[in-house]
Enzyme design. Structure first.
Site, PDB file in Angstrom:
ATOM      1  N   LYS A 210       5.019   9.405   8.405  1.00  0.00           N
ATOM      2  CA  LYS A 210       4.977   9.062   9.942  1.00  0.00           C
ATOM      3  C   LYS A 210       5.839   9.553  10.996  1.00  0.00           C
ATOM      4  O   LYS A 210       5.863  10.593  11.388  1.00  0.00           O
ATOM      5  CB  LYS A 210       4.830   7.465  10.032  1.00  0.00           C
ATOM      6  CG  LYS A 210       3.532   6.798   8.903  1.00  0.00           C
ATOM      7  CD  LYS A 210       3.259   5.603   9.244  1.00  0.00           C
ATOM      8  CE  LYS A 210       2.295   4.813   8.183  1.00  0.00           C
ATOM      9  NZ  LYS A 210       0.931   5.173   8.351  1.00  0.00           N
TER      10      LYS A 210
ATOM     11  N   ASP B 248       9.163   2.730  -0.641  1.00  0.00           N
ATOM     12  CA  ASP B 248       8.312   3.387   0.179  1.00  0.00           C
ATOM     13  C   ASP B 248       8.657   3.001   1.483  1.00  0.00           C
ATOM     14  O   ASP B 248       8.434   1.822   2.158  1.00  0.00           O
ATOM     15  CB  ASP B 248       7.153   2.919  -0.264  1.00  0.00           C
ATOM     16  CG  ASP B 248       6.028   3.523   0.528  1.00  0.00           C
ATOM     17  OD1 ASP B 248       6.270   4.224   1.748  1.00  0.00           O
ATOM     18  OD2 ASP B 248       4.826   3.598   0.083  1.00  0.00           O
TER      19      ASP B 248
ATOM     20  N   TYR C  80       0.849  -1.137  -0.142  1.00  0.00           N
ATOM     21  CA  TYR C  80       0.001   0.048   0.041  1.00  0.00           C
ATOM     22  C   TYR C  80       0.936   1.229   0.090  1.00  0.00           C
ATOM     23  O   TYR C  80       1.801   1.318   0.948  1.00  0.00           O
ATOM     24  CB  TYR C  80      -0.748   0.034   1.308  1.00  0.00           C
ATOM     25  CG  TYR C  80      -1.826   1.099   1.321  1.00  0.00           C
ATOM     26  CD1 TYR C  80      -2.960   1.169   0.573  1.00  0.00           C
ATOM     27  CD2 TYR C  80      -1.502   2.221   2.511  1.00  0.00           C
ATOM     28  CE1 TYR C  80      -3.808   2.432   0.909  1.00  0.00           C
ATOM     29  CE2 TYR C  80      -2.222   3.272   2.566  1.00  0.00           C
ATOM     30  CZ  TYR C  80      -3.682   3.534   1.669  1.00  0.00           C
ATOM     31  OH  TYR C  80      -4.205   4.409   1.876  1.00  0.00           O
TER      32      TYR C  80
END
Ligand code: HOZ
Length: 430
Positions: A267, A239, A145
């Site tokens: 994050k 990623d 994702y």
């Protein structure tokens, strides 16, 4: 009266005015049943909901809070920055400070650009790769994702996996046909993509996948991905929105010793504020506007409050360095070993894995190497486990396709308490 009665009422009210009652689908507890607790505050390792329930928090806002809730240094950095103004839409020195912290750690990164979310970071990295190579196709791995931008919302993990949707209505077929799919940990499937297209701009991968549950790459596989990219003139994008500053000081890049062409972050680098970033060597980054022609922009990009939160967070990380991740990994291993032992005692098949402060578990007979394996896990048992742990004050991600996180404010006694609770729950659901 339920221990969640105020949350149940709040959820009903939220659903009247917010689709599904939530601002991001995975929060809705759809795959595990019940309703989500509405959170009042966080403190250290714990969350408190509006019913007064206390939970040890293994979600940590889906990864950012490596120092737990309301960390003093981060809170002070945010408050003092906020007193000077919330946003300027003009350069500030704290952006350079945070960029320098990141650049100093990665040989393959000369420059970074800040955005406001992981989705934005990845979306921008894809455009940069396409602009740099002059090619349109991209390859992603099924179950990874990379946020919810159009090109990447194809056979994605996280919420898409939770709801069993291969792709989303609203993504034009003309666009998704440029997204080629490969199988995680299967180099042959990537070779096939390169055979099918000579127009591949980039291969994007979560080198430590955290959005189909925790599924790390095999080293030889990841090395093979890098060689294939080089051979075919495609850029490799790691990623590391989730694994960056979570799996280790240099994320998966450091663990595997592989330099990607572009790395995306989010994050942890925002310390709990909305931040994303992408970085690469100068030759690539200089193609971005205003130095080059590839456009990318944002009113709140490099927002001063978010930059100060991220800087304070990275400063704490850099002070402890690799030792921080060793310490968190030992706690994560203590937890997963405890879960595995308890599951064995009760005759329940369980697979576990750990990378730094990230941990995952699947109710599955066999090791999980890709999304198909992950989907073969027992989701009903996961849902029962999740609900009963929640009732006992343990806040786990509400889908088997997510990762758990250890924070620096957790200790062995807390972990042992969770293991004891898990033991009791596994006994009930065996
Ligand atoms: N990207 C987060 C971890 N899978 C989920 C956050 C969300 O979708 O709300």
């Amino acid at each position: 009266m339920s221990q969640f009665s105020k949350s149940i009422k709040a959820y009903e009210e939220a659903k009247e005015v917010i689709p599904g009652g939530v601002d991001s689908p995975v929060r809705a507890f759809k795959s595990v049943g019940g309703t989500p607790p509405f959170i009042e505050r966080g403190e250290g390792a714990y969350l408190f909901d509006i019913d007064g329930n206390r939970y040890i928090d293994f979600v940590q806002s889906w990864g950012p809070l490596i120092f737990g809730h309301a960390d003093q240094a981060i809170e002070e950095a945010v408050c003092s920055a906020a007193k000077k103004g919330l946003s300027f839409g003009a350069p500030t020195t704290i952006e350079t400070d945070l960029a320098q912290q990141i650049v100093s750690l990665f040989d393959s990164i000369d420059k970074v650009r800040f955005v406001s979310s992981g989705t934005e970071a990845v979306m921008s990295a894809i455009r940069l790769a396409r602009g740099f190579t002059g090619r349109d196709d991209i390859v992603k791995f099924v179950g990874c994702y990379h946020g919810h931008s159009d090109s990447l919302l194809v056979e994605a993990g996280s919420g898409m996996a939770t709801f069993g949707a291969p792709s989303s209505p609203g993504v034009p077929a003309d666009l998704s046909r440029h997204t080629l799919l490969a199988t995680y940990n299967d180099l042959e499937s990537l070779k096939q993509c390169f055979e099918n297209s000579s127009e591949i701009a980039c291969v994007i991968i979560e080198p430590i996948a955290g959005n189909m549950g925790l599924v790390p790459s095999d080293k030889e596989f990841l090395e093979g991905v890098q060689s294939l990219c080089r051979e075919h003139g495609a850029l490799l994008i790691f990623d590391e929105v989730m694994s960056g500053f979570r799996a280790g000081l240099r994320g998966a890049s450091g663990i595997y010793g592989i330099d990607a062409d572009i790395i995306t972050f989010g994050k942890v680098i925002g310390g709990g504020m909305p931040v994303g970033a992408f970085g690469a060597r100068s030759e690539i980054m200089e193609r971005l506007s205003p130095d080059g022609p590839i456009y990318q922009a944002g009113t709140l990009s490099g927002n001063p409050i978010a930059m100060h939160a991220g800087y304070a967070s990275l400063e704490k990380i850099l002070r402890e360095g690799d030792a921080l991740y060793k310490r968190l990994e030992l706690l994560a291993l203590r937890l997963t070993q405890g879960l595995a032992d308890a599951a064995k005692r009760h005759g329940i098949p369980l697979q576990t894995d750990v990378r730094g402060s990230m941990f995952g578990f699947f109710f599955n007979e066999k090791p999980v190497k890709n999304f198909r394996d992950a989907m073969a896990s027992d989701s009903k048992r996961f849902a029962q486990f999740h609900r009963k742990m929640l009732e006992r004050g343990v806040y786990l991600a509400c889908s088997q396709y997510e990762t758990g996180f250890i924070s620096s404010v957790m200790d062995e006694a807390m972990i042992d308490d969770v293991i004891a609770k898990a033991d009791a729950v596994l006994d009930e659901i065996k």
